[in-house]
Write a protein that holds these residues in place. Structure first.
Motif, short mmCIF file in Angstrom:
data_model
loop_
_atom_site.label_atom_id
_atom_site.label_comp_id
_atom_site.label_asym_id
_atom_site.label_seq_id
_atom_site.Cartn_x
_atom_site.Cartn_y
_atom_site.Cartn_z
N LEU A 96 0.86 -1.18 0.00
CA LEU A 96 0.00 0.00 0.00
C LEU A 96 0.90 1.23 0.00
N VAL A 97 0.66 2.13 -0.96
CA VAL A 97 1.46 3.34 -1.11
C VAL A 97 0.50 4.52 -1.02
N MET A 98 0.73 5.44 -0.06
CA MET A 98 -0.19 6.57 0.15
C MET A 98 0.59 7.83 0.51
N ILE A 99 0.02 8.96 0.16
CA ILE A 99 0.59 10.23 0.61
C ILE A 99 0.22 10.38 2.08
N GLY A 100 1.21 10.54 2.92
CA GLY A 100 1.02 10.54 4.37
C GLY A 100 0.64 11.88 4.94
N LEU B 62 0.13 8.76 12.38
CA LEU B 62 1.01 7.72 12.89
C LEU B 62 0.58 6.37 12.32
N GLY B 63 1.54 5.54 11.95
CA GLY B 63 1.24 4.23 11.37
C GLY B 63 1.01 3.17 12.42
N GLN B 64 0.27 2.12 12.04
CA GLN B 64 -0.09 1.00 12.91
C GLN B 64 -0.67 1.50 14.22
N ALA B 65 -1.61 2.43 14.10
CA ALA B 65 -2.24 3.03 15.28
C ALA B 65 -3.70 3.30 14.99
N ASP C 238 -6.16 -0.15 13.38
CA ASP C 238 -4.79 -0.63 13.19
C ASP C 238 -4.18 -0.17 11.86
N GLY C 239 -4.63 0.99 11.39
CA GLY C 239 -4.07 1.55 10.17
C GLY C 239 -3.22 2.76 10.51
N TRP C 240 -3.80 3.95 10.36
CA TRP C 240 -3.11 5.20 10.66
C TRP C 240 -4.02 6.05 11.54
N PHE C 241 -3.39 6.80 12.42
CA PHE C 241 -4.11 7.63 13.36
C PHE C 241 -3.47 9.01 13.39
N CYS C 242 -4.28 10.05 13.25
CA CYS C 242 -3.79 11.42 13.33
C CYS C 242 -4.11 11.94 14.73
N GLY D 298 -7.74 13.46 15.85
CA GLY D 298 -8.42 12.20 16.09
C GLY D 298 -8.99 11.49 14.87
N SER D 299 -8.37 11.63 13.71
CA SER D 299 -8.84 10.90 12.52
C SER D 299 -8.23 9.51 12.52
N HIS D 300 -9.09 8.50 12.28
CA HIS D 300 -8.67 7.10 12.25
C HIS D 300 -8.81 6.57 10.82
N TYR D 301 -7.74 5.99 10.28
CA TYR D 301 -7.75 5.38 8.95
C TYR D 301 -7.52 3.88 9.11
N ASP D 302 -8.13 3.09 8.22
CA ASP D 302 -7.96 1.65 8.32
C ASP D 302 -6.70 1.19 7.58
N THR D 303 -6.53 -0.13 7.44
CA THR D 303 -5.31 -0.68 6.84
C THR D 303 -5.25 -0.46 5.33
#
Length: 192
Positions: A129-133, A143-146, A150-154, A158-163
């Motif tokens: 998976l390749v994404m603009i961070g 932040l990754g694996q958060a 369990d994807g990304w967490f800002c 408080g934004s939560h992204y999945d895997t």
């Protein structure tokens, strides 16, 4: 000053034709002159050679193990590269579109499409998976694996992204964007 009009015998006057021609000719010469003066100023706004060199970034992904991530810079932005585990890929595939806040894949590599896991990756390389961070809320770096998925967490808002990098909870309005990328060989990824 009197205007001289001539008549061609059909009742049509031709007294203003010379003046009209002079106005048009003067306007055309002025437009060409302004364009020739403005062009150097417009041309200097093009990117220089150093910027064009950053148009693409080549990354060696041979050392990237399953479940590992790396971050590279492309056009001044971080790009997250994650080699997902089979479990992460399956979890992302099982998410119904009705649970997603943004159903656009945001992947220029496929054109337009729904935000399914398959449309967020490249066919044949679904594990990568390749994404603009950059968080789509206010431009923070997640932040990754958060986070809850369990994807990304800002942590800023408080934004939560999945895997698969899709927004699932929080104020972010869109999924993480995917840059154009390709694989010239098995161990190289070219972003841009």
């Amino acid at each position: 000053m009197a205007t001289t009009e001539t008549n061609d015998g059909h009742g049509e006057a031709h007294g203003e034709t010379r003046r009209d021609f002079l106005y048009i000719a003067t306007g055309a010469v002025a437009a060409v002159g302004i364009g020739s003066i403005a062009w150097p100023f417009i041309d200097q706004m093009n990117p220089d050679a150093a910027s064009l060199a950053l148009a693409s970034t080549s990354v060696d992904i041979s050392a990237l193990g399953e479940g590992e991530s790396m971050t590279v810079m492309w056009r001044g932005k971080p790009v997250f590269i994650r080699k997902r585990t089979p479990t992460e890929v399956e979890e992302a595939k099982e998410v119904p579109l009705s649970e997603l806040r943004d159903t656009d894949a945001r992947n220029p590599n496929i054109g337009t499409g729904e935000a399914t896991d398959a449309n967020r990756a490249v066919q044949g390389r679904e594990d990568l998976l390749v994404m603009i961070g950059v968080c789509t809320h206010l431009g923070c770096i997640p932040l990754g694996q958060a986070g809850d998925f369990d994807g990304w967490f800002c942590p800023c808002h408080g934004s939560h992204y999945d895997t698969a990098g899709r927004i699932r909870r929080g104020p972010a309005p869109e999924n993480l964007a995917i840059p154009p990328y390709s694989f010239p060989d098995e161990s190289t990824l070219v972003v841009g």
